[in-house]
Design an enzyme around this catalytic site. Structure first.
Site, PDB file in Angstrom:
ATOM      1  N   SER A  37       0.757  -1.196  -0.047  1.00 26.73           N
ATOM      2  CA  SER A  37       0.117  -0.051   0.046  1.00 26.73           C
ATOM      3  C   SER A  37       0.892   1.213   0.059  1.00 26.73           C
ATOM      4  CB  SER A  37      -0.972  -0.088   1.345  1.00 26.73           C
ATOM      5  OG  SER A  37      -1.549   1.332   1.428  1.00 26.73           O
ATOM      6  N   HIS A  38       0.274   2.378  -0.578  1.00 30.33           N
ATOM      7  CA  HIS A  38       0.778   3.531  -0.441  1.00 30.33           C
ATOM      8  C   HIS A  38       1.160   4.061   1.161  1.00 30.33           C
ATOM      9  CE1 HIS A  38       0.286   3.505  -4.498  1.00 30.33           C
ATOM     10  NE2 HIS A  38       1.148   4.472  -4.790  1.00 30.33           N
ATOM     11  N   SER A  39       0.415   3.433   1.902  1.00 30.12           N
ATOM     12  CA  SER A  39       0.210   3.716   3.282  1.00 30.12           C
ATOM     13  C   SER A  39       0.639   2.649   4.281  1.00 30.12           C
ATOM     14  CB  SER A  39      -1.177   4.342   3.825  1.00 30.12           C
ATOM     15  OG  SER A  39      -1.442   4.355   5.084  1.00 30.12           O
TER      16      SER A  39
END
Length: 135
Positions: free
Chosen positions: A13-15
């Site tokens: 994920s980007h997070s």
């Protein structure tokens, strides 16, 4: 592929917070489960984005020889994983990018891997999550 070993799951994920939360959700819904799952979210400095180093490390962490399913959240995560797969040396043998919705696919993949499903079964279960209707 190593018979009897579970498929590993990597959530890209980007997070970091999102990847970790989805891993926790999958483990919780599977009653703890037996499959190894690792979050590879964000960048090395804690920012938003993707990191080939974090993805490679997570894949190595969950690799038990039965394959590694990589589920991703957004476009550049797909590109990062595809680049790693093309290089052929950064990810374990049997690593596969899974075309599936991130949350539902992760849960389905984790449950299937924990039940002893092989890589093809894990990928199929995750992809079937596209059929889940919410109406």
């Amino acid at each position: 592929m190593s018979a009897g070993q579970p498929v590993g799951i990597v959530l890209v994920s980007h997070s970091a917070a999102l990847a970790t939360a989805v891993a926790d959700l999958a483990r919780g819904l599977a009653g703890g489960g037996a499959a190894p799952v690792a979050a590879a979210g964000g960048t090395e400095d804690g920012g938003l984005g993707t990191s080939s180093e974090l993805i490679s490390a997570a894949a190595a962490e969950v690799d038990r020889g039965a394959g590694v399913a990589l589920l991703v959240d957004l476009g550049s995560a797909v590109l990062t994983v595809k680049a790693l797969l093309a290089e052929g040396e950064e990810l374990p043998e049997g690593a596969r990018l899974v075309d599936a919705p991130f949350v539902e696919g992760a849960v389905a993949a984790y449950v299937t891997a924990s039940a002893g499903g092989d890589l093809d079964a894990v990928v199929a279960a995750a992809a079937e999550a596209y059929q889940y209707r919410k109406e």
